[in-house]
Design a protein around this motif. Structure first.
Motif, PDB file in Angstrom:
ATOM      1  N   UNK A 160     -32.836 -29.220  25.414  1.00  0.00           N
ATOM      2  CA  UNK A 160     -32.005 -28.085  25.832  1.00  0.00           C
ATOM      3  C   UNK A 160     -30.644 -28.143  25.155  1.00  0.00           C
ATOM      4  N   UNK A 161     -30.062 -29.351  25.167  1.00  0.00           N
ATOM      5  CA  UNK A 161     -28.757 -29.515  24.513  1.00  0.00           C
ATOM      6  C   UNK A 161     -28.842 -29.247  23.021  1.00  0.00           C
ATOM      7  N   UNK A 162     -29.918 -29.730  22.397  1.00  0.00           N
ATOM      8  CA  UNK A 162     -30.101 -29.540  20.953  1.00  0.00           C
ATOM      9  C   UNK A 162     -30.149 -28.060  20.593  1.00  0.00           C
ATOM     10  N   UNK A 163     -30.979 -27.327  21.338  1.00  0.00           N
ATOM     11  CA  UNK A 163     -31.115 -25.907  21.023  1.00  0.00           C
ATOM     12  C   UNK A 163     -29.857 -25.128  21.380  1.00  0.00           C
ATOM     13  N   UNK A 164     -29.160 -25.562  22.426  1.00  0.00           N
ATOM     14  CA  UNK A 164     -27.914 -24.887  22.806  1.00  0.00           C
ATOM     15  C   UNK A 164     -26.860 -25.065  21.734  1.00  0.00           C
ATOM     16  N   UNK A 165     -26.776 -26.303  21.233  1.00  0.00           N
ATOM     17  CA  UNK A 165     -25.787 -26.581  20.180  1.00  0.00           C
ATOM     18  C   UNK A 165     -26.118 -25.801  18.914  1.00  0.00           C
ATOM     19  N   UNK A 166     -27.405 -25.824  18.538  1.00  0.00           N
ATOM     20  CA  UNK A 166     -27.788 -25.122  17.320  1.00  0.00           C
ATOM     21  C   UNK A 166     -27.639 -23.618  17.462  1.00  0.00           C
ATOM     22  N   UNK A 167     -27.910 -23.099  18.663  1.00  0.00           N
ATOM     23  CA  UNK A 167     -27.715 -21.668  18.888  1.00  0.00           C
ATOM     24  C   UNK A 167     -26.241 -21.312  18.759  1.00  0.00           C
ATOM     25  N   UNK A 168     -25.388 -22.181  19.328  1.00  0.00           N
ATOM     26  CA  UNK A 168     -23.950 -21.935  19.236  1.00  0.00           C
ATOM     27  C   UNK A 168     -23.495 -21.957  17.788  1.00  0.00           C
ATOM     28  N   UNK A 169     -23.995 -22.938  17.038  1.00  0.00           N
ATOM     29  CA  UNK A 169     -23.598 -23.049  15.646  1.00  0.00           C
ATOM     30  C   UNK A 169     -24.096 -21.847  14.844  1.00  0.00           C
ATOM     31  N   UNK A 170     -25.346 -21.432  15.100  1.00  0.00           N
ATOM     32  CA  UNK A 170     -25.895 -20.321  14.337  1.00  0.00           C
ATOM     33  C   UNK A 170     -25.208 -19.010  14.681  1.00  0.00           C
ATOM     34  N   UNK A 171     -24.623 -18.927  15.880  1.00  0.00           N
ATOM     35  CA  UNK A 171     -23.946 -17.705  16.305  1.00  0.00           C
ATOM     36  C   UNK A 171     -22.450 -17.740  16.028  1.00  0.00           C
ATOM     37  N   UNK A 172     -21.987 -18.767  15.347  1.00  0.00           N
ATOM     38  CA  UNK A 172     -20.569 -18.880  15.009  1.00  0.00           C
ATOM     39  C   UNK A 172     -20.330 -18.441  13.576  1.00  0.00           C
ATOM     40  N   UNK A 173     -19.368 -17.561  13.413  1.00  0.00           N
ATOM     41  CA  UNK A 173     -18.990 -17.064  12.086  1.00  0.00           C
ATOM     42  C   UNK A 173     -17.495 -17.283  11.914  1.00  0.00           C
ATOM     43  N   UNK A 174     -17.091 -17.841  10.772  1.00  0.00           N
ATOM     44  CA  UNK A 174     -15.687 -18.207  10.545  1.00  0.00           C
ATOM     45  C   UNK A 174     -15.084 -17.362   9.435  1.00  0.00           C
ATOM     46  N   UNK A 175     -13.919 -16.807   9.718  1.00  0.00           N
ATOM     47  CA  UNK A 175     -13.154 -16.032   8.737  1.00  0.00           C
ATOM     48  C   UNK A 175     -11.831 -16.736   8.485  1.00  0.00           C
ATOM     49  N   UNK A 176     -11.539 -17.067   7.231  1.00  0.00           N
ATOM     50  CA  UNK A 176     -10.212 -17.535   6.851  1.00  0.00           C
ATOM     51  C   UNK A 176      -9.399 -16.280   6.503  1.00  0.00           C
ATOM     52  N   UNK A 177      -8.317 -16.046   7.212  1.00  0.00           N
ATOM     53  CA  UNK A 177      -7.527 -14.827   7.013  1.00  0.00           C
ATOM     54  C   UNK A 177      -6.068 -15.144   6.735  1.00  0.00           C
ATOM     55  N   UNK A 178      -5.509 -14.468   5.736  1.00  0.00           N
ATOM     56  CA  UNK A 178      -4.084 -14.594   5.433  1.00  0.00           C
ATOM     57  C   UNK A 178      -3.283 -13.421   6.001  1.00  0.00           C
ATOM     58  N   UNK A 179      -3.931 -12.579   6.799  1.00  0.00           N
ATOM     59  CA  UNK A 179      -3.235 -11.456   7.426  1.00  0.00           C
ATOM     60  C   UNK A 179      -2.338 -11.955   8.559  1.00  0.00           C
ATOM     61  N   UNK A 180      -1.397 -11.101   8.979  1.00  0.00           N
ATOM     62  CA  UNK A 180      -0.521 -11.452  10.088  1.00  0.00           C
ATOM     63  C   UNK A 180      -1.342 -11.688  11.355  1.00  0.00           C
ATOM     64  N   UNK A 181      -0.816 -12.508  12.249  1.00  0.00           N
ATOM     65  CA  UNK A 181      -1.576 -12.899  13.433  1.00  0.00           C
ATOM     66  C   UNK A 181      -1.934 -11.708  14.311  1.00  0.00           C
ATOM     67  N   UNK A 182      -1.023 -10.733  14.445  1.00  0.00           N
ATOM     68  CA  UNK A 182      -1.328  -9.597  15.321  1.00  0.00           C
ATOM     69  C   UNK A 182      -2.482  -8.774  14.754  1.00  0.00           C
ATOM     70  N   UNK A 183      -2.611  -8.752  13.435  1.00  0.00           N
ATOM     71  CA  UNK A 183      -3.746  -8.044  12.836  1.00  0.00           C
ATOM     72  C   UNK A 183      -5.035  -8.860  13.020  1.00  0.00           C
ATOM     73  N   UNK A 184      -4.923 -10.162  12.914  1.00  0.00           N
ATOM     74  CA  UNK A 184      -6.088 -11.012  13.173  1.00  0.00           C
ATOM     75  C   UNK A 184      -6.573 -10.856  14.615  1.00  0.00           C
ATOM     76  N   UNK A 185      -5.626 -10.779  15.541  1.00  0.00           N
ATOM     77  CA  UNK A 185      -5.989 -10.631  16.945  1.00  0.00           C
ATOM     78  C   UNK A 185      -6.729  -9.313  17.183  1.00  0.00           C
TER      79      UNK A 185
END
Length: 324
Positions: free
Chosen positions: A14-39
């Protein structure tokens, strides 16, 4: 004992699949925009993609390029956003081909032929003045760069440090293109006598204008117009040579474009949210027929000569000669 072991196996699975599901559903954006625009972007993405865990990490544009170049397809980032085109060019070999994702009609010549990134925005600037401060001291509005050298502006000017601010570098490069390097460096030596503060960030002079600590500052148009709409006594003035500007871009890290979620989010960004961002934050023109929805945003801005804006070698050379 067997029941205990069986129970542990179930828990582990259960933990394995939960962790992998979380990882697969995580998307990361590196942004140089101002914080209020990122928010704001994060809020829109949460509504559009409720099953995704989208993380937007603010990072200065040069740092984004350095990390992507080093990490390549092993980067935590899936998408990079708001990175100056000079740095996008520098890391283009680590980016996916993204031209086909856009369905918008860009101004001719706006997009790079290699298709490694799309243009996110154009940000230009000029002189911002606090009209109440000028009136208080009986100072005429500056119309040219030379006007800023007048004695009445002593300790009343703020400009960005080009070593830390791309906005500051835009003004520096434009003057170099107009006057040549020698005259430009001599100009800044003279201007230094009137400068109260060199800002580390692009928005620094605007903040000092609002606080009444300076009368004039170099600034980005959309930031000044936003403050005018907030009721602050500011005004935008453009030198005759035009508004210094630069572009930034958006792309997908190479190897991350094989993920369906990344493709879906990127397509939403460059076709829907980009238009929203232009309407609400930075109306700098990049699309054919683009009209600003931002109140008081000037039309028909004349833009300056920004030859060399993507030449990072030239940038290093010019910044090496900056004294202040």
């Amino acid at each position: 004992m067997k029941k205990i072991l069986a129970g542990l196996v179930v828990v582990i699975m259960v933990l394995y699949f939960a962790i992998n599901k979380q990882e697969s559903n995580t998307l990361v954006i590196y942004s140089a925009l101002e914080q209020y625009r990122n928010d704001d972007l994060k809020a829109h993405l949460a509504e559009k993609f409720p099953d995704l865990n989208v993380q937007i990490m603010y990072m200065p544009t040069a740092k984004v390029a350095a990390k992507i170049q080093t990490e390549k397809e092993h980067s935590d980032a899936d998408i990079v956003l708001g990175v100056e085109t000079g740095y996008m060019e520098k890391m283009k070999d680590s980016l996916a081909d993204v031209a086909e994702y856009s369905h918008l009609d860009y101004i001719d010549g706006m997009l790079p032929e290699h298709g490694k990134y799309l243009i996110w925005e154009s940000y230009g600037g000029g002189f911002a003045v606090n009209t109440e401060i000028l009136k208080k001291y009986g100072i005429a509005e500056p119309k040219t760069y030379e006007d800023l050298l007048k004695p009445e502006f002593k300790n009343k000017i703020s400009i960005q440090n080009p070593k830390s601010s791309s906005t500051g570098y835009n003004f520096y490069l434009n003057l170099r293109n107009i006057w040549g390097e020698k005259k430009t460096l001599e100009y800044f030596d003279k201007l230094n006598d009137n400068v109260k503060q060199y800002s580390e960030s692009g928005s620094g002079p605007v903040k000092l204008l609002i606080q009444g600590e300076c009368a004039v500052g170099t600034a980005l148009t959309y930031q000044v117009v936003t403050e005018i709409n907030n009721g602050n006594p500011l005004k935008m003035i453009y030198p005759k040579s035009g508004s210094p500007y630069s572009l930034d871009g958006v792309s997908v890290v190479k190897g991350k474009d094989d993920k369906g979620d990344v493709r879906d989010v990127f397509e939403y960004l460059v076709n829907e949210y980009l238009v929203y961002d232009k309407d609400h934050y930075n109306p700098g023109k990049i699309l054919k027929g683009q009209k600003s929805e931002m109140e008081n945003y000037p039309e028909d801005i004349k833009y300056a000569d920004m030859t060399g804006i993507d030449d990072l070698g030239l940038k290093d050379e010019l910044l090496g000669k900056w004294k202040y």
